[in-house]
Design a protein around this motif. Structure first.
Motif, PDB file in Angstrom:
ATOM      1  N   ASN A 147       0.819  -1.216   0.000  1.00 23.26           N
ATOM      2  CA  ASN A 147       0.000   0.000   0.000  1.00 23.26           C
ATOM      3  C   ASN A 147       0.854   1.267   0.000  1.00 23.26           C
ATOM      4  OD1 ASN A 147      -2.482  -1.274  -0.043  1.00 23.26           O
ATOM      5  ND2 ASN A 147      -2.708  -1.297   2.175  1.00 23.26           N
ATOM      6  N   ASP A 148       2.031   1.158   0.606  1.00 26.13           N
ATOM      7  CA  ASP A 148       2.942   2.304   0.665  1.00 26.13           C
ATOM      8  C   ASP A 148       3.797   2.436  -0.601  1.00 26.13           C
ATOM      9  OD1 ASP A 148       2.019   3.008   3.163  1.00 26.13           O
ATOM     10  OD2 ASP A 148       3.591   1.921   4.246  1.00 26.13           O
ATOM     11  N   GLY A 149       3.551   1.559  -1.579  1.00 26.12           N
ATOM     12  CA  GLY A 149       4.255   1.663  -2.852  1.00 26.12           C
ATOM     13  C   GLY A 149       5.528   0.853  -2.957  1.00 26.12           C
ATOM     14  N   ASP A 150       5.752  -0.079  -2.025  1.00 26.57           N
ATOM     15  CA  ASP A 150       6.941  -0.933  -2.070  1.00 26.57           C
ATOM     16  C   ASP A 150       6.856  -1.833  -3.309  1.00 26.57           C
ATOM     17  OD1 ASP A 150       8.760  -3.078  -1.742  1.00 26.57           O
ATOM     18  OD2 ASP A 150       8.734  -2.876   0.433  1.00 26.57           O
ATOM     19  N   VAL A 151       7.688  -1.574  -4.280  1.00 26.45           N
ATOM     20  CA  VAL A 151       7.642  -2.286  -5.565  1.00 26.45           C
ATOM     21  C   VAL A 151       7.891  -3.778  -5.384  1.00 26.45           C
ATOM     22  CG1 VAL A 151       8.732  -2.502  -7.831  1.00 26.45           C
ATOM     23  CG2 VAL A 151       8.338  -0.239  -6.850  1.00 26.45           C
ATOM     24  N   LEU A 152       8.792  -4.142  -4.501  1.00 26.41           N
ATOM     25  CA  LEU A 152       9.089  -5.560  -4.284  1.00 26.41           C
ATOM     26  C   LEU A 152       7.917  -6.277  -3.626  1.00 26.41           C
ATOM     27  CD1 LEU A 152      12.820  -5.430  -3.143  1.00 26.41           C
ATOM     28  CD2 LEU A 152      11.908  -6.038  -5.390  1.00 26.41           C
ATOM     29  N   ALA A 153       7.246  -5.609  -2.694  1.00 33.03           N
ATOM     30  CA  ALA A 153       6.070  -6.201  -2.053  1.00 33.03           C
ATOM     31  C   ALA A 153       4.974  -6.445  -3.089  1.00 33.03           C
ATOM     32  CB  ALA A 153       5.565  -5.307  -0.931  1.00 33.03           C
TER      33      ALA A 153
ATOM     34  N   GLU B 103       2.023 -10.228  -6.946  1.00 39.66           N
ATOM     35  CA  GLU B 103       1.746 -10.572  -8.347  1.00 39.66           C
ATOM     36  C   GLU B 103       2.224 -11.982  -8.661  1.00 39.66           C
ATOM     37  OE1 GLU B 103       2.008  -6.072 -10.274  1.00 39.66           O
ATOM     38  OE2 GLU B 103       3.752  -7.418 -10.344  1.00 39.66           O
ATOM     39  N   GLU B 104       3.385 -12.352  -8.157  1.00 44.98           N
ATOM     40  CA  GLU B 104       3.906 -13.703  -8.393  1.00 44.98           C
ATOM     41  C   GLU B 104       3.016 -14.761  -7.751  1.00 44.98           C
ATOM     42  OE1 GLU B 104       7.868 -13.554  -6.887  1.00 44.98           O
ATOM     43  OE2 GLU B 104       8.698 -12.593  -8.690  1.00 44.98           O
ATOM     44  N   VAL B 105       2.496 -14.462  -6.566  1.00 43.88           N
ATOM     45  CA  VAL B 105       1.593 -15.407  -5.903  1.00 43.88           C
ATOM     46  C   VAL B 105       0.314 -15.568  -6.720  1.00 43.88           C
ATOM     47  CG1 VAL B 105       0.067 -15.679  -3.902  1.00 43.88           C
ATOM     48  CG2 VAL B 105       2.488 -15.185  -3.565  1.00 43.88           C
ATOM     49  N   GLY B 106      -0.188 -14.467  -7.295  1.00 39.90           N
ATOM     50  CA  GLY B 106      -1.379 -14.550  -8.142  1.00 39.90           C
ATOM     51  C   GLY B 106      -1.154 -15.445  -9.349  1.00 39.90           C
ATOM     52  N   ALA B 107       0.007 -15.298  -9.983  1.00 45.02           N
ATOM     53  CA  ALA B 107       0.324 -16.126 -11.155  1.00 45.02           C
ATOM     54  C   ALA B 107       0.484 -17.591 -10.750  1.00 45.02           C
ATOM     55  CB  ALA B 107       1.594 -15.617 -11.818  1.00 45.02           C
ATOM     56  N   ASP B 108       1.129 -17.836  -9.613  1.00 43.14           N
ATOM     57  CA  ASP B 108       1.316 -19.217  -9.143  1.00 43.14           C
ATOM     58  C   ASP B 108      -0.024 -19.859  -8.774  1.00 43.14           C
ATOM     59  OD1 ASP B 108       4.020 -19.227  -9.534  1.00 43.14           O
ATOM     60  OD2 ASP B 108       4.565 -19.014  -7.426  1.00 43.14           O
ATOM     61  N   LEU B 109      -0.900 -19.082  -8.143  1.00 42.75           N
ATOM     62  CA  LEU B 109      -2.214 -19.619  -7.788  1.00 42.75           C
ATOM     63  C   LEU B 109      -2.957 -20.075  -9.038  1.00 42.75           C
ATOM     64  CD1 LEU B 109      -4.476 -20.158  -5.730  1.00 42.75           C
ATOM     65  CD2 LEU B 109      -5.215 -17.784  -6.051  1.00 42.75           C
ATOM     66  N   ALA B 110      -2.889 -19.275 -10.085  1.00 44.64           N
ATOM     67  CA  ALA B 110      -3.554 -19.653 -11.335  1.00 44.64           C
ATOM     68  C   ALA B 110      -2.991 -20.960 -11.880  1.00 44.64           C
ATOM     69  CB  ALA B 110      -3.397 -18.534 -12.364  1.00 44.64           C
TER      70      ALA B 110
ATOM     71  N   PHE C  83      -2.803  -9.113  -6.208  1.00 43.63           N
ATOM     72  CA  PHE C  83      -2.535 -10.415  -6.830  1.00 43.63           C
ATOM     73  C   PHE C  83      -3.572 -10.827  -7.864  1.00 43.63           C
ATOM     74  CE2 PHE C  83      -5.096 -11.881  -3.139  1.00 43.63           C
ATOM     75  CZ  PHE C  83      -6.012 -12.705  -3.777  1.00 43.63           C
ATOM     76  N   LEU C  84      -4.776 -10.226  -7.808  1.00 43.70           N
ATOM     77  CA  LEU C  84      -5.856 -10.677  -8.687  1.00 43.70           C
ATOM     78  C   LEU C  84      -5.603 -10.415 -10.168  1.00 43.70           C
ATOM     79  CD1 LEU C  84      -8.565 -12.143  -8.502  1.00 43.70           C
ATOM     80  CD2 LEU C  84      -9.687  -9.902  -8.374  1.00 43.70           C
ATOM     81  N   PRO C  85      -5.075  -9.244 -10.566  1.00 39.89           N
ATOM     82  CA  PRO C  85      -4.844  -9.025 -12.005  1.00 39.89           C
ATOM     83  C   PRO C  85      -3.943 -10.080 -12.645  1.00 39.89           C
ATOM     84  CG  PRO C  85      -4.736  -6.948 -10.830  1.00 39.89           C
ATOM     85  CD  PRO C  85      -4.802  -8.018  -9.777  1.00 39.89           C
ATOM     86  N   ALA C  86      -2.861 -10.462 -11.947  1.00 38.55           N
ATOM     87  CA  ALA C  86      -1.962 -11.491 -12.498  1.00 38.55           C
ATOM     88  C   ALA C  86      -2.672 -12.837 -12.575  1.00 38.55           C
ATOM     89  CB  ALA C  86      -0.710 -11.608 -11.623  1.00 38.55           C
TER      90      ALA C  86
END
Length: 300
Positions: free
Chosen positions: A216-222, A227-234, A262-265
């Protein structure tokens, strides 16, 4: 139609939520919803004091006297048929190992032995509850996952959980299926998120909420980790969406609150696969869990 009511419980490692449910309408009665937060590693008697308080407040506030039964959404490991808790070394319910929870509740509430008390796991309760919340689901197959401390899954067909056969993984579980260099839960869970973040940032954080706040604070790595978890879940669920022929896929659990990240990925990977499944994120996990647990009494 005679009105029938049940007490539904959603039990977690830090809370108990109780409500009286109108079984015919599958609705929570007004004023009956009550929640208590606590440390489940307290001695058994102290935990049961808190449970009893929540139960009695909910029951009294409902104005209902006669119940058809009690239905409890309980984390595992747990013998759901006999009511025996096998939770061990999970930083919750440390003193409940091998105890019969059904008997503890009966004794606390002075219940007759013939009043049914049913148990089911949190993923099944969530999936069934989401099914019953929406009348449009009556002719659909619903696959649901809960994302939190672990990865829970349920496969719901006509309101019943399916945990055997070729359409679903063994025991209807996804958490332990082989994935990459381990199992699915190693990658898609709170610990999966935290270990990924530590690997890419060198920073060790203690919980998923902190990671969410960093995103939420804009941490790009977070954000990248979510995003990676979203792709892995799919990748994990796609074969089972096809096998089960699911019409809807529903995401719940505490990590669902971070769905913006995570949802968009996840959606993109599902779309790229050609799947037309309807994807939803639950906004009220606890109500779903209560309704799903209570549905066990509909099967009597």
């Amino acid at each position: 139609m005679n009105k029938e009511y049940a007490l539904g419980f959603d039990v977690g490692g830090t809370h108990i939520t109780v409500a009286v449910i109108d079984i015919n309408k599958m609705k929570v009665l007004n004023f009956s919803l009550h929640k208590e937060s606590f440390d489940s590693n307290l001695p058994v008697a102290e935990v049961m004091d808190i449970w009893e308080k929540a139960i009695r407040i909910s029951w009294k506030n409902s104005g209902i006297e006669k119940l058809k039964g009690l239905a409890i959404c309980m984390p595992g490991p747990f013998d759901y048929k006999s009511g025996i808790c096998w939770i061990k070394d999970q930083a919750k319910y440390e003193h409940f190992y091998s105890l019969n929870i059904r008997k503890l509740i009966q004794e606390r509430l002075n219940l007759f032995n013939d009043l049914p008390i049913f148990f089911d796991n949190d993923a099944n309760c969530f999936g069934k509850g989401e099914f019953f919340k929406n009348a449009e689901n009556s002719s659909k197959k619903v696959m649901a996952v809960t994302l939190g401390t672990g990865l829970g899954a349920s496969f719901i067909d006509n309101g019943k959980a399916i945990d055997s056969g070729t359409q679903v993984p063994t025991d209807g579980e996804l958490y332990n299926i082989p994935f990459k260099e381990g199992i699915a839960e190693d990658y898609v869970s709170a610990r999966g998120l935290l270990s990924r973040y530590e690997a890419v940032s060198g920073i060790k954080i203690s919980n998923g909420l902190e990671l969410f706040n960093r995103a939420n604070d804009g941490d790009v790595l977070a954000i990248k980790v979510f995003e990676e978890v979203g792709a892995d879940l799919a990748e994990i669920v796609l074969p089972w969406l096809r096998n089960f022929k699911a019409d809807s896929f529903i995401i719940g659990g505490k990590i669902a609150n971070a769905s913006d990240y995570f949802l968009p990925a996840f959606q993109q990977k599902i779309k790229d696969s050609g799947s037309k499944v309807t994807i939803l994120v639950s906004t009220d996990n606890e109500i779903a869990a209560l309704l799903g647990a209570t549905s066990l009494l509909c099967e009597m």
